[in-house]
Enzyme design. Structure first.
Site, PDB file in Angstrom:
ATOM      1  N   THR A  10      -9.200  -1.322   2.639  1.00  0.00           N
ATOM      2  CA  THR A  10      -8.930  -1.708   1.160  1.00  0.00           C
ATOM      3  C   THR A  10      -9.328  -3.311   1.101  1.00  0.00           C
ATOM      4  OG1 THR A  10      -7.665  -2.196  -0.915  1.00  0.00           O
ATOM      5  CG2 THR A  10      -6.733  -2.608   1.498  1.00  0.00           C
ATOM      6  N   ASP A  30     -14.118   6.180  -2.890  1.00  0.00           N
ATOM      7  CA  ASP A  30     -13.555   5.608  -4.338  1.00  0.00           C
ATOM      8  C   ASP A  30     -14.459   6.387  -5.354  1.00  0.00           C
ATOM      9  OD1 ASP A  30     -11.829   4.050  -3.330  1.00  0.00           O
ATOM     10  OD2 ASP A  30     -12.966   1.997  -3.087  1.00  0.00           O
ATOM     11  N   ASN A  87     -14.652   2.572   2.369  1.00  0.00           N
ATOM     12  CA  ASN A  87     -13.336   2.626   2.553  1.00  0.00           C
ATOM     13  C   ASN A  87     -12.790   3.560   3.373  1.00  0.00           C
ATOM     14  OD1 ASN A  87     -13.754   4.980   1.126  1.00  0.00           O
ATOM     15  ND2 ASN A  87     -11.801   4.842  -0.353  1.00  0.00           N
ATOM     16  N   GLY A 141     -15.317  -6.199 -14.358  1.00  0.00           N
ATOM     17  CA  GLY A 141     -15.389  -6.660 -13.075  1.00  0.00           C
ATOM     18  C   GLY A 141     -16.660  -6.335 -12.439  1.00  0.00           C
ATOM     19  N   SER A 190      -0.738   4.147   0.655  1.00  0.00           N
ATOM     20  CA  SER A 190      -1.547   5.213   1.345  1.00  0.00           C
ATOM     21  C   SER A 190      -0.760   5.760   2.754  1.00  0.00           C
ATOM     22  CB  SER A 190      -2.562   4.270   2.048  1.00  0.00           C
ATOM     23  OG  SER A 190      -3.703   3.988   0.985  1.00  0.00           O
ATOM     24  N   SER A 195       0.712  -1.303  -0.095  1.00  0.00           N
ATOM     25  CA  SER A 195       0.009  -0.082  -0.053  1.00  0.00           C
ATOM     26  C   SER A 195       0.633   1.017   0.017  1.00  0.00           C
ATOM     27  CB  SER A 195      -1.057  -0.106   1.259  1.00  0.00           C
ATOM     28  OG  SER A 195      -1.723   1.266   1.279  1.00  0.00           O
ATOM     29  N   TYR A 215      -2.403  -0.402 -10.715  1.00  0.00           N
ATOM     30  CA  TYR A 215      -1.524   0.463 -10.869  1.00  0.00           C
ATOM     31  C   TYR A 215       0.060   0.040 -10.638  1.00  0.00           C
ATOM     32  CZ  TYR A 215      -1.915   1.487  -6.045  1.00  0.00           C
ATOM     33  OH  TYR A 215      -1.931   1.224  -4.480  1.00  0.00           O
ATOM     34  N   LYS A 224     -14.084  -3.916   2.640  1.00  0.00           N
ATOM     35  CA  LYS A 224     -15.042  -2.652   2.261  1.00  0.00           C
ATOM     36  C   LYS A 224     -16.552  -3.226   2.779  1.00  0.00           C
ATOM     37  CE  LYS A 224     -12.215  -0.782  -1.283  1.00  0.00           C
ATOM     38  NZ  LYS A 224     -11.955  -0.260  -2.736  1.00  0.00           N
TER      39      LYS A 224
END
Length: 280
Positions: free
Chosen positions: A69, A108, A94, A131, A25, A23, A220, A73
């Site tokens: 994450t 999000d 989240n 998805g 974050s 992560s 990413y 959620k």
């Protein structure tokens, strides 16, 4: 929601998920709190769905909030005493703001919208979502906020897309659900929410890549993804942009109690956050 007091003793924050070691974050949040002059801690912890409730119950009054994450959620949504409109629509939270009541938010949705707009794309008429999980649900709501008039969902198991049908119904948006291998009509934007490292069949990816418009790739790392590397028909937006802008909205919540009130000198903070991940 009322402002949160930065000096109320609640100074601990963290991102929880499983896995979590990758992560970014912590780097994003710490950069922002340094610039804001706040002595807040932001850590990461591996917490799975089975251990979430006990871990949340164990937090004391020094805790300000959590970023959540996968796979937490839905569990965070269930744990919140009150949720915002985006969380209600998607069934996914989240961000938790802790206090006398636990408040749940979905940043999000706004993160996706902000990523499109900062890429110079203010609206789309049609969207294809790859998805059907929690991120896909947020993508569908974001598409509605970007003006999409129709949506198509591609899932490995089309029967798993009932949540997407429900959301589309609440948005008043026509939706089609199909398997990956079915023919692809042209759309203005494709939002891929598949797990990082997913590689679609070459023929399927090529068909989508020539008729898919702008690609927003939620994954990413590694970058470019297999889908992004072969995209042929429009601009590509990395999921890092969503990560960045949803984090900005989380910081607004932890500071103000709402994601709709900008941070002081927010442009400066966003630039510092972006730089911090390059150094992390």
């Amino acid at each position: 929601m009322a402002d949160v007091t930065p000096t109320d003793g609640r100074r601990r924050l963290a991102v929880w998920g499983d896995p979590i070691g990758h992560s970014r974050s912590p780097a994003l949040h710490r950069a922002a709190y340094r610039q804001l002059g706040l002595d807040w801690e932001y850590a990461r912890a591996q917490v799975d769905a089975a251990g979430f409730a006990a871990s949340l119950a164990a937090l004391d009054g020094t805790w300000r909030g959590l970023s959540l994450t996968m796979p937490l959620k839905e569990a965070a949504h269930a744990a919140a005493d009150r949720v915002d409109a985006h969380a209600r629509l998607t069934g996914a939270v989240n961000t938790l703001l802790l206090g006398k009541r636990v408040l749940g938010f979905n940043t999000d949705v706004g993160g996706i919208v902000d990523a499109f707009r900062h890429a110079g794309i203010d609206g789309v008429g049609s969207v294809r979502i790859l998805g059907a999980g929690a991120t896909a649900a947020s993508a569908l709501v974001a598409a509605g906020e970007l003006g999409a008039r129709r949506a198509e969902v591609r899932a490995r198991r089309p029967e798993s897309a009932e949540r997407m049908r429900r959301i589309a119904g609440e948005l008043g948006m026509p939706i089609a659900v199909a398997a990956f291998h079915e023919p692809a009509d042209p759309v203005d934007a494709t939002i891929a929410t598949l797990p990082s490292g997913t590689v679609l069949d070459t023929g399927i990816a090529a068909a989508m890549g020539t008729r898919g418009g702008v690609l927003f790739e939620a994954a990413y790392a590694p970058w470019p993804s297999a889908l992004a590397a072969g995209w042929a028909c429009g601009p590509i937006i990395s999921g890092f942009e969503m990560l960045l802008y949803q984090a900005v909205r989380q910081i607004r919540i932890f500071l103000h109690g709402t994601q709709d009130r900008a941070l002081p000198d927010e442009d400066v903070i966003v630039a510092l956050m972006r730089s911090a991940t390059m150094e992390d």
